[in-house]
Scaffold this motif. Sequence first.
Motif, short mmCIF file in Angstrom:
data_model
loop_
_atom_site.label_atom_id
_atom_site.label_comp_id
_atom_site.label_asym_id
_atom_site.label_seq_id
_atom_site.Cartn_x
_atom_site.Cartn_y
_atom_site.Cartn_z
N ALA A 75 45.25 100.67 52.59
CA ALA A 75 46.59 100.65 51.65
C ALA A 75 45.99 99.22 50.84
O ALA A 75 46.38 99.31 49.51
N ALA A 76 45.71 98.19 51.45
CA ALA A 76 45.42 97.13 50.67
C ALA A 76 44.37 97.06 50.05
O ALA A 76 44.37 96.44 48.64
N ALA A 77 43.33 97.94 50.22
CA ALA A 77 42.19 98.10 49.34
C ALA A 77 42.23 98.79 48.20
O ALA A 77 41.87 98.48 47.04
N THR A 78 42.91 99.72 48.33
CA THR A 78 43.18 100.87 47.07
C THR A 78 44.36 100.39 46.25
O THR A 78 44.67 101.07 45.25
N GLY A 79 45.40 99.68 46.86
CA GLY A 79 46.44 99.37 46.26
C GLY A 79 47.83 100.31 46.08
O GLY A 79 48.77 100.28 45.44
N ARG A 80 47.42 101.34 47.16
CA ARG A 80 48.49 102.26 47.05
C ARG A 80 49.14 102.35 48.57
O ARG A 80 48.67 102.01 49.46
N ALA A 81 50.52 102.43 48.35
CA ALA A 81 51.16 102.08 49.49
C ALA A 81 51.15 103.36 50.52
O ALA A 81 51.00 104.38 50.35
N ALA A 82 50.76 103.05 51.83
CA ALA A 82 50.59 104.06 52.80
C ALA A 82 50.86 103.43 54.15
O ALA A 82 50.69 102.07 54.36
N ALA A 132 35.99 98.37 51.44
CA ALA A 132 35.56 97.72 50.28
C ALA A 132 35.09 98.86 49.28
O ALA A 132 35.48 98.52 48.17
N GLY A 133 34.34 99.91 49.63
CA GLY A 133 34.00 100.71 48.58
C GLY A 133 35.04 101.58 48.00
O GLY A 133 35.04 102.41 47.13
N LEU A 134 36.42 101.68 48.61
CA LEU A 134 37.45 102.22 48.31
C LEU A 134 38.41 101.53 46.84
O LEU A 134 38.96 102.26 46.36
N ARG A 135 37.77 100.38 46.75
CA ARG A 135 38.60 99.57 45.77
C ARG A 135 38.43 100.06 44.24
O ARG A 135 37.26 100.53 44.12
N GLY A 136 39.54 100.12 43.64
CA GLY A 136 39.60 100.91 42.25
C GLY A 136 39.51 102.07 42.21
O GLY A 136 39.60 102.59 41.11
N LEU A 145 47.43 110.35 52.83
CA LEU A 145 47.42 109.14 52.48
C LEU A 145 47.96 108.66 51.23
O LEU A 145 48.60 107.77 50.98
N ARG A 146 47.28 109.81 50.16
CA ARG A 146 47.88 109.71 48.70
C ARG A 146 49.25 109.82 48.81
O ARG A 146 50.11 109.25 47.76
N ALA A 147 50.02 110.51 49.62
CA ALA A 147 51.16 111.10 49.68
C ALA A 147 51.98 109.72 50.44
O ALA A 147 53.32 109.83 50.27
N GLY A 148 51.32 108.91 51.05
CA GLY A 148 51.92 107.53 51.35
C GLY A 148 52.17 107.66 52.80
O GLY A 148 52.74 106.60 53.47
N GLU A 149 51.89 108.62 53.64
CA GLU A 149 51.95 108.70 55.24
C GLU A 149 50.91 109.42 55.85
O GLU A 149 50.96 110.74 55.32
N LEU A 150 50.43 108.84 56.80
CA LEU A 150 49.55 109.52 57.84
C LEU A 150 50.17 109.96 59.18
O LEU A 150 50.32 108.80 59.82
#
Length: 266
Positions: A193-200, A262-266, A135-140
Amino acid sequence: MDEHLILGGTGKTGRRIAERLRARNVPTRTAARHGADVRLDLGEPATWDAALAGVTAAYLVEPDLRTVRLPAFVAAAASRGVGRLVLLSAPGAVHPRHPLFAVEAAVRDSGAGWTILRPGWFAQNFTETAWRDELRAGELALPAGDGRTAFVDARDIADVAVAALTSDRLHGAALELTGPRALSFGEAVELIAAATGRAARFVDIDAETYVTRAVAAGAPPAVARIMAGVFTALREGQDPGPQDGVRQALGRPARPFEEYVAGLRG
């Protein structure tokens, strides 16, 4: 004082269970091959005695479905006076060909008070397994298609396990544990993706491609094929949907996936 033994004590459910028990001042001993209070390897019976000394209740996890060893450990635990067993199983274990079918039978036949937990897909798999790096790399990429499942929060599993370990109310229960709403993997990834702000994004792949990639990443071929079959069943709509085990056990609804996110935000 009675000791509670937590197998897989460094894992997603085990460490949360241990935290909750210790917060209640319940004597608790974690066990794992590495990093726990006591070293326990189910493949090395010589490590069992130290782990089981003084234990009256145990949370059980089978670490390797290729070499199921829990039945022998269950028998050893019962013979040493462990009177309460809580097993982390899986929904498919009701079928005789499932690797955990024999483990469930051993627990039920042990003579101890028992509770069986059959959770679905963990929400925390997205952030506490290899999926996190993908996910951090952008694709699962998984062979799950648009199949939907009600991801269960590991905190709920821990809460149910603690209830089963510390009271008689859930003895003899086999609980199907899920979240309250079914989501596809694509929907789940969009929420993360929406919660973390990282494109995935989620990408559907075929089962053979999944097995090839998983083996290349270090997964044993047998395990990769088992997981491909599980994902394929999900793709084909075989998931049973939301179940009520969390409410049965705790008297409250299961945590929604959105609360985990929600706990993933920030």
